[in-house]
Design a protein around this motif. Structure first.
Motif, PDB file in Angstrom:
ATOM      1  N   GLU A  96       0.808  -1.225   0.000  1.00 61.47           N
ATOM      2  CA  GLU A  96       0.000   0.000   0.000  1.00 61.47           C
ATOM      3  C   GLU A  96       0.842   1.277   0.000  1.00 61.47           C
ATOM      4  O   GLU A  96       0.352   2.350  -0.325  1.00 61.47           O
ATOM      5  CB  GLU A  96      -0.957   0.013   1.203  1.00 61.47           C
ATOM      6  N   ARG A 132      -1.143  -5.485  -6.368  1.00 63.86           N
ATOM      7  CA  ARG A 132      -1.236  -4.603  -5.198  1.00 63.86           C
ATOM      8  C   ARG A 132      -1.517  -5.467  -3.981  1.00 63.86           C
ATOM      9  O   ARG A 132      -2.572  -6.107  -3.900  1.00 63.86           O
ATOM     10  CB  ARG A 132      -2.340  -3.577  -5.401  1.00 63.86           C
ATOM     11  N   HIS A 189      -2.582  -5.677  -0.334  1.00 59.34           N
ATOM     12  CA  HIS A 189      -3.350  -4.784   0.543  1.00 59.34           C
ATOM     13  C   HIS A 189      -2.853  -4.923   1.987  1.00 59.34           C
ATOM     14  O   HIS A 189      -3.543  -5.448   2.866  1.00 59.34           O
ATOM     15  CB  HIS A 189      -4.843  -5.068   0.398  1.00 59.34           C
ATOM     16  N   LYS A 212      -9.719  -8.407  -7.749  1.00 61.97           N
ATOM     17  CA  LYS A 212      -9.432  -8.509  -6.312  1.00 61.97           C
ATOM     18  C   LYS A 212      -9.483  -9.956  -5.832  1.00 61.97           C
ATOM     19  O   LYS A 212     -10.313 -10.732  -6.299  1.00 61.97           O
ATOM     20  CB  LYS A 212     -10.426  -7.670  -5.516  1.00 61.97           C
TER      21      LYS A 212
END
Length: 169
Positions: free
Chosen positions: A14, A120, A122, A147
């Protein structure tokens, strides 16, 4: 040259961290599968430290290029280039080129890149010591975001994100 895809492939937390102590931030098996799926049968370009971090050396079923000033024999299975210009010449006929790290190479290549494949993570890794360069996101258009929740094999939630450089970018 305009039809050539030059992409960065990277896993970021992040805060845009990409590594610690010369290693990835964490082990995400699906990220490794995703990486293989998009880079297989194409050219991957890496720096010396990234090559040294690969557990089995050169990546199979890919043209491996290492940008380094080191000796060519130190990189079995790889083409060695000493300058970005030599990489451009070595990849002139390649349809897709993937920049796979590390941080210095990402910074150097970013002005030439027209696609980003970002995993990404998280989570924020407080002990990270290597970071991806800052990007002006107004120059990029998100094409896809997929996701994934954490599970028994993945300690953190993560997303696969794909971006394309805006034509005016």
């Amino acid at each position: 040259m305009m039809n050539k895809e030059i992409a960065i492939v990277v896993a970021l937390d992040e805060k845009n961290a990409i590594g610690k102590n010369g290693n990835l931030l964490c082990h995400l098996p699906n990220d490794l599968k995703h990486f293989k799926r998009i880079t297989e049968n194409y050219t991957v370009v890496m720096g010396r430290k990234t090559f040294e971090s690969l557990p089995k050396g050169a990546l199979p079923n890919r043209k491996n290029i290492v940008l380094t000033s080191g000796k060519a024999e130190d990189f079995p299975g790889c083409m060695v280039c000493r300058t970005p210009e030599k990489i451009r010449m070595a990849t002139i006929d390649d349809e897709k080129i993937f920049i796979i790290g590390g941080a210095h190479l990402y910074r150097t290549a970013l002005p030439c890149v027209n696609r980003l494949y970002i995993t990404r993570i998280h989570h924020t890794f407080g002990d990270a010591d290597t970071f991806f360069p800052d990007i002006d996101w107004t120059n990029w258009k998100q094409l896809d975001a997929e996701k994934h929740p954490s599970d028994e094999k993945h300690a953190y939630d993560y997303s696969f994100e794909t971006y394309e450089l805006n034509p005016a970018g």
